[in-house]
Scaffold this motif. Structure first.
Motif, PDB file in Angstrom:
ATOM      1  N   GLU A 181      56.622   2.786  24.002  1.00  0.00           N
ATOM      2  CA  GLU A 181      56.337   1.430  24.477  1.00  0.00           C
ATOM      3  C   GLU A 181      55.949   1.403  25.950  1.00  0.00           C
ATOM      4  O   GLU A 181      55.192   0.534  26.374  1.00  0.00           O
ATOM      5  N   THR A 182      56.467   2.325  26.734  1.00  0.00           N
ATOM      6  CA  THR A 182      56.147   2.366  28.163  1.00  0.00           C
ATOM      7  C   THR A 182      55.009   3.336  28.458  1.00  0.00           C
ATOM      8  O   THR A 182      54.765   3.680  29.618  1.00  0.00           O
TER       9      THR A 182
ATOM     10  N   ARG B  76      54.684  -5.533  21.088  1.00  0.00           N
ATOM     11  CA  ARG B  76      54.341  -6.875  20.600  1.00  0.00           C
ATOM     12  C   ARG B  76      54.810  -7.078  19.159  1.00  0.00           C
ATOM     13  O   ARG B  76      55.407  -8.108  18.829  1.00  0.00           O
ATOM     14  N   LEU B  77      54.558  -6.100  18.293  1.00  0.00           N
ATOM     15  CA  LEU B  77      54.943  -6.212  16.892  1.00  0.00           C
ATOM     16  C   LEU B  77      56.460  -6.213  16.720  1.00  0.00           C
ATOM     17  O   LEU B  77      57.008  -6.957  15.908  1.00  0.00           O
ATOM     18  N   ARG B  78      57.130  -5.373  17.491  1.00  0.00           N
ATOM     19  CA  ARG B  78      58.593  -5.303  17.389  1.00  0.00           C
ATOM     20  C   ARG B  78      59.223  -6.622  17.797  1.00  0.00           C
ATOM     21  O   ARG B  78      60.113  -7.147  17.099  1.00  0.00           O
TER      22      ARG B  78
ATOM     23  N   GLN C  40      43.197  -7.572  20.294  1.00  0.00           N
ATOM     24  CA  GLN C  40      44.413  -8.340  20.128  1.00  0.00           C
ATOM     25  C   GLN C  40      44.091  -9.753  19.652  1.00  0.00           C
ATOM     26  O   GLN C  40      42.993 -10.263  19.868  1.00  0.00           O
ATOM     27  N   GLU C  41      45.060 -10.358  19.001  1.00  0.00           N
ATOM     28  CA  GLU C  41      44.874 -11.722  18.539  1.00  0.00           C
ATOM     29  C   GLU C  41      44.703 -12.651  19.734  1.00  0.00           C
ATOM     30  O   GLU C  41      45.308 -12.449  20.785  1.00  0.00           O
ATOM     31  N   PRO C  42      43.869 -13.692  19.606  1.00  0.00           N
ATOM     32  CA  PRO C  42      43.710 -14.633  20.713  1.00  0.00           C
ATOM     33  C   PRO C  42      45.018 -15.331  21.025  1.00  0.00           C
ATOM     34  O   PRO C  42      45.862 -15.521  20.150  1.00  0.00           O
ATOM     35  N   SER C  43      45.195 -15.672  22.296  1.00  0.00           N
ATOM     36  CA  SER C  43      46.449 -16.302  22.709  1.00  0.00           C
ATOM     37  C   SER C  43      46.562 -17.728  22.186  1.00  0.00           C
ATOM     38  O   SER C  43      47.665 -18.278  22.107  1.00  0.00           O
TER      39      SER C  43
ATOM     40  N   ILE D 262      47.621   1.408  24.703  1.00  0.00           N
ATOM     41  CA  ILE D 262      47.287   0.581  23.546  1.00  0.00           C
ATOM     42  C   ILE D 262      48.407   0.608  22.517  1.00  0.00           C
ATOM     43  O   ILE D 262      48.882  -0.427  22.050  1.00  0.00           O
ATOM     44  N   VAL D 263      48.847   1.819  22.168  1.00  0.00           N
ATOM     45  CA  VAL D 263      49.904   1.965  21.166  1.00  0.00           C
ATOM     46  C   VAL D 263      51.203   1.346  21.674  1.00  0.00           C
ATOM     47  O   VAL D 263      51.893   0.630  20.939  1.00  0.00           O
TER      48      VAL D 263
END
Length: 207
Positions: free
Chosen positions: A61-62, A34-36, A91-94, A27-28
């Motif tokens: 990230e991995t 995604r944020l980066r 997560q935000e919807p696509s 999750i993290v």
């Protein structure tokens, strides 16, 4: 039986908690990546901003490393987001539809200027996307933004002039685009006899 449903011998809390704990690295790591990328940051740049090594960020990230709370605070601060964002499982919807009738619209100058936000209400504070409309002959002044803020503007309909700070004004026709540093006052003037519509992307400086 669904994991969301309690079994007959308990309330299911332990099973959900155990699954969540096991998923924390994934999750993290997913949220961080995604944020980066959304902010256009390389691992090297984020390492500079956060004080966390590039190698450690790569492991997070991995999902090869579980960060400490202190490390999460440093990374979140560098990204300009709450720590909770890094551990959020939703997560935000696509796909997000922004209907015109429910849009956030600012109308000013006696109705001769309007600005419609084309970004979701919970968008990142680092960028904004707007539709601006100017009545024939209208001139609108905009205050200076923070140092490092950039504007990218394209004319969808009509013709206008853009003047930034003390620089000479430039004329833009339909389809023309301009990018400029917005840390000085700027003026947009509709020099045509019809309504002019432009699309503007404002990008804030990195924290």
């Amino acid at each position: 039986m669904s994991k969301a449903e309690p079994d007959d011998t308990g309330d299911g809390t332990n099973a959900i908690s155990d699954a969540t704990v096991r998923d924390v690295p994934v999750i993290v790591g997913s949220n961080l990546r995604r944020l980066r990328k959304a902010q256009g940051l390389s691992l090297e740049r984020l390492a500079e901003l956060s004080g966390v090594s590039r190698a450690m960020l790569g492991q997070i990230e991995t999902a090869k490393s579980v960060p400490t709370v202190s490390l999460l605070w440093r990374v979140a601060d560098a990204l300009g987001v709450p720590v909770a964002t890094l551990v959020a499982t939703e997560q935000e919807p696509s796909l997000v539809v922004l209907t015109r009738d429910r849009a956030s619209v600012l109308v000013a100058s006696g109705g001769r200027y309007s600005s419609r936000s084309l970004s979701p209400a919970n968008r990142s504070r680092g960028a904004g996307f707007f539709e601006l409309a100017f009545a024939p002959g209208h001139r609108e002044e905009f205050p200076a933004a923070d140092l490092g803020t950039r504007c990218n503007l394209v004319v969808a309909e009509g013709r206008l002039k853009v003047a930034v700070g003390r620089d000479p004004a430039v004329t833009l026709l339909q389809g023309d685009a301009v990018t400029f540093e917005a840390s000085a006052n700027y003026v947009i003037e509709n020099t045509s006899e019809s309504r002019t519509v432009v699309y503007l992307v404002v990008t804030a400086p990195l924290p």
